[in-house]
Design a protein around this motif. Structure first.
Motif, PDB file in Angstrom:
ATOM      1  N   SER A 255       0.899  -1.289   0.024  1.00  0.00           N
ATOM      2  CA  SER A 255      -0.078  -0.006   0.093  1.00  0.00           C
ATOM      3  C   SER A 255       0.792   1.253   0.143  1.00  0.00           C
ATOM      4  O   SER A 255       0.611   2.214  -0.868  1.00  0.00           O
ATOM      5  N   GLN A 256       1.953   1.350   0.665  1.00  0.00           N
ATOM      6  CA  GLN A 256       2.745   2.188   0.926  1.00  0.00           C
ATOM      7  C   GLN A 256       3.690   2.630  -0.726  1.00  0.00           C
ATOM      8  O   GLN A 256       3.808   3.694  -1.044  1.00  0.00           O
ATOM      9  N   ARG A 259       1.000   3.974  -2.831  1.00  0.00           N
ATOM     10  CA  ARG A 259       0.879   5.567  -2.513  1.00  0.00           C
ATOM     11  C   ARG A 259       1.927   6.413  -2.862  1.00  0.00           C
ATOM     12  O   ARG A 259       1.784   7.426  -3.312  1.00  0.00           O
ATOM     13  N   ARG A 260       3.212   5.828  -2.614  1.00  0.00           N
ATOM     14  CA  ARG A 260       4.275   6.611  -3.037  1.00  0.00           C
ATOM     15  C   ARG A 260       4.368   6.938  -4.606  1.00  0.00           C
ATOM     16  O   ARG A 260       4.887   7.954  -4.807  1.00  0.00           O
ATOM     17  N   PRO A 336       2.908  14.014  -4.028  1.00  0.00           N
ATOM     18  CA  PRO A 336       3.136  14.677  -2.620  1.00  0.00           C
ATOM     19  C   PRO A 336       3.118  16.304  -2.718  1.00  0.00           C
ATOM     20  O   PRO A 336       2.595  17.155  -1.961  1.00  0.00           O
TER      21      PRO A 336
END
Lengths: 359, 286
Positions: A255-256, A259-260, A336
């Motif tokens: 998931s990370q 997301r990144r 981001p």
């Protein structure tokens, strides 16, 4: 899977004069062959593959003599070349379209058997380096969180690639027992990462919508392709007897990673992914049981032995993965920068509204 | 004059909440090799558990000084309560009551890691599979590790057997502590036995859904989902004095030594349980 480790650290440093590299029609093979060809002391590099190298890799292979051989049909013509080192990279992780899984198994398992049979007849051979994979640990919910080189798989893995890896490692172990004079290095790589999405896993992650397993968030590990090349290179020019996990320390969850990358996760029940991988064409790029298993159980390995014996620490998984993230940013949905901008605007809005009320 | 201060506090909360969301959505946080996500645990899981811990069970903790402020230690407790809430409350006690706000790394049975969602939550909150390689790795990394050697025998026992420690299995936890030379901290938990008093176990149903038991309690399954609300018993948790494993460190493979030490830990916990029960005459008192 028992790793016998009596080898000494890489102190006996002398580059082999003649090196054979299998799998040179792919990036890793071509790059390592080119680097070896440029190494002082290396007289000749012989590249082997069953396919012709694609155009973009040809410039790399200028100093390399290319033999077009299908290893599965025998490797006798390699015997008389006087090779002192052999780097076996012709191990593929997914069917490449020609012949499907059966051809993949032929190439991986039969190809390795034939190659090792040829190696037995090479009196000059001093080093054998095998590209293996952490898929060798299988996947089970009874697995420890972190695999060391001694961990045995709990059960025969259901993924074809994992089964091939177990077979190949078995043959290499046998070869090593019969040929103690050859330094045998087995490098168990975690998936590669670099700026280009050139592995199945990276292509999967680079899509706008990434299939995941419902209710699972596996821990992933990557090795930066530059570090993988460095370690392969050192394995050819130095002596490193034994089995080594090759991974960037630490982990990121799936998931990370998604997301990144600013991608969107599509959770699918495990049963559906499994059925689609076995009977259909997979779900949105997720095609093999090896991948389903990785997305259910994740895989993290211990790299203490690698760091100690090679005196080299690969860049951390999160850092290596960010190299890929930077290169893929163009297609991201949530970056981001955009998130930070949204955050700033919301804070400003709240302040304005509140300031209006207080005054 | 107080208005701007209040406003500041509110603004700070909103700002930190938004920053948290941004970090989560962009994946900018750390997860350790076991999958433990400290930020998610502290910001999301613990505030929910704290409601149970503080307001619902009114948990009181005794002798938290026995928990080492740093370094690895194996925290061994009694297990009960049909659903393993006692393990979660123990993590709250270690974090909230200890000055070093330590995270307790729980060990879970393999079926926890077989189930979707449950396995994900378990790993993110710092738990891992109860197996010696993981325990030793965590202890060597100077983590606090929480283990309940009774396992299902403890959680799934009848209400009439409450506060009677069950058998401790093979004592694998002891050999892990010996091998890593880390102390064992016994802990007694009173209160969990009354949250879902287990009156019966429907074995065929359990087999049908692949669970270790199918509980019948005064409220479950009669009240449906409401039956999942734990009864508001009063909880006491006491940490016993750490047991130094250094003197037995070279006997990790000696079954007699391991069984003896496991027995000693078990008796210590049983003794502490009796003392705690005297301190708590009314199971549902204040």
């Amino acid at each position: 899977m028992t790793a016998v480790d009596t080898g000494t650290a890489g102190d006996r440093v002398r580059a082999p004069r003649v090196v054979i590299v299998t799998g040179i029609s792919r990036f890793l093979g071509a790059t390592i062959a080119a680097r070896l060809a440029a190494t002082p002391g290396v007289v000749r590099v012989i590249g082997v593959d069953r396919a012709d190298p694609p155009g973009e890799l040809r410039p790399l292979l200028r100093g390399v003599r290319v033999h077009r051989i299908d290893l599965a049909e025998g490797a006798d013509e390699l015997v008389e070349l006087g090779a002192e080192a052999l780097v076996h990279l012709a191990v593929v992780s997914s069917p490449d379209g020609r012949g499907g899984r059966a051809a993949m198994k032929d190439q991986n398992v039969i190809g390795t058997m034939q190659l090792l049979a040829a190696c037995q007849q090479m009196p000059s051979l001093r080093r054998l380096v095998l590209r293996s994979s952490t898929a060798a640990y299988g996947a089970s919910f009874r697995d420890p969180a972190v695999f060391t080189e001694e961990t045995e798989p709990r059960a025969t893995p259901r993924g074809g690639y994992a089964r091939d890896i177990l077979d190949i490692e078995g043959y290499v172990r046998g070869f090593r027992r019969r040929n103690p004079r050859v330094t045998t290095t087995v490098l168990r790589f975690t998936p590669f990462v670099g700026p280009q999405p050139d592995t199945g896993l990276l292509q999967l992650l680079a899509q706008p919508v990434v299939p995941t397993v419902l209710g699972r968030d596996p821990r992933l590990q990557f090795i930066h392709v530059d570090d993988a090349l460095e370690l392969l290179y050192r394995s050819v020019v130095e002596d490193h007897q034994g089995v080594f996990n090759v991974a960037g320390p630490g982990t990121i969850t799936l998931s990370q990673a998604i997301r990144r990358l600013g991608r969107i996760a599509l959770p699918v029940p495990e049963g559906i992914l499994q059925a689609a991988a076995v009977y259909g064409r997979g779900v949105n790029g997720l095609r093999s049981l090896d991948q389903v298993d990785l997305f259910v159980h994740g895989r993290v390995v211990d790299t203490a032995r690698l760091t100690e014996r090679y005196g080299f620490t690969p860049r951390a998984t999160a850092e290596a993965f960010d190299d890929f993230v930077r290169a893929q940013r163009g297609d991201a949905v949530l970056t981001p920068g955009r998130l930070a901008e949204t955050e700033r605007r919301m804070l400003e809005m709240i302040r304005t509204v509140r300031a209006g009320r207080v005054s | 004059m107080t208005v701007p201060e209040l406003a500041d506090e509110f603004d700070n909360k909103v700002a930190s909440g938004l920053a948290f969301l941004r970090r989560r959505l962009s994946g900018q946080y750390r997860v350790d090799e076991f999958g433990f996500d400290p930020e998610l645990t502290e910001q999301v899981f613990q505030p929910v558990l704290r409601l149970l811990y503080r307001d619902w069970f009114r948990t009181e903790v005794l002798d938290v000084k026995n928990l080492p402020a740093q370094g690895g230690a194996l925290v061994v407790g009694n297990h009960s309560g049909t659903i393993a809430l006692d393990a979660l409350m123990l993590t709250m006690a270690c974090h909230d009551e200890h000055p070093a706000r330590r995270h307790l790394r729980l060990l879970g049975a393999d079926f926890v890691f077989k189930l979707p969602f449950v396995s994900e939550l378990a790993r993110k909150s710092g738990a891992t599979l109860a197996c010696n390689p993981d325990v030793e790795r965590l202890l060597e990394a100077d983590e606090l590790v929480g283990v309940f050697p009774e396992g299902f025998k403890g959680v799934g026992k009848k209400f009439t057997d409450r506060y009677k420690l069950q058998r401790f299995g093979r004592g694998g936890f002891v050999s892990a502590a010996l091998r890593t030379r880390r102390p064992i901290v016994p802990v007694a938990i009173v209160g969990a036995e009354e949250i879902y008093p287990l009156l019966g176990d429907v074995k065929p149903l359990a087999r049908l859904i692949g669970a270790p038991y199918f509980p019948i309690t005064p409220t479950f399954p009669w009240l449906g989902p409401l039956g999942l609300v734990p009864l508001p018993s009063k909880w006491l948790i006491r940490f016993g004095e750490p047991i130094d494993t250094e003197p037995y460190a070279d006997r990790a493979d000696d079954p007699a030594a391991v069984f003896n030490l496991a027995d000693h830990v078990r008796e210590t916990i049983q003794g502490m349980l009796h003392e705690l029960l005297e301190l708590r005459p009314d199971a549902f008192g204040p």
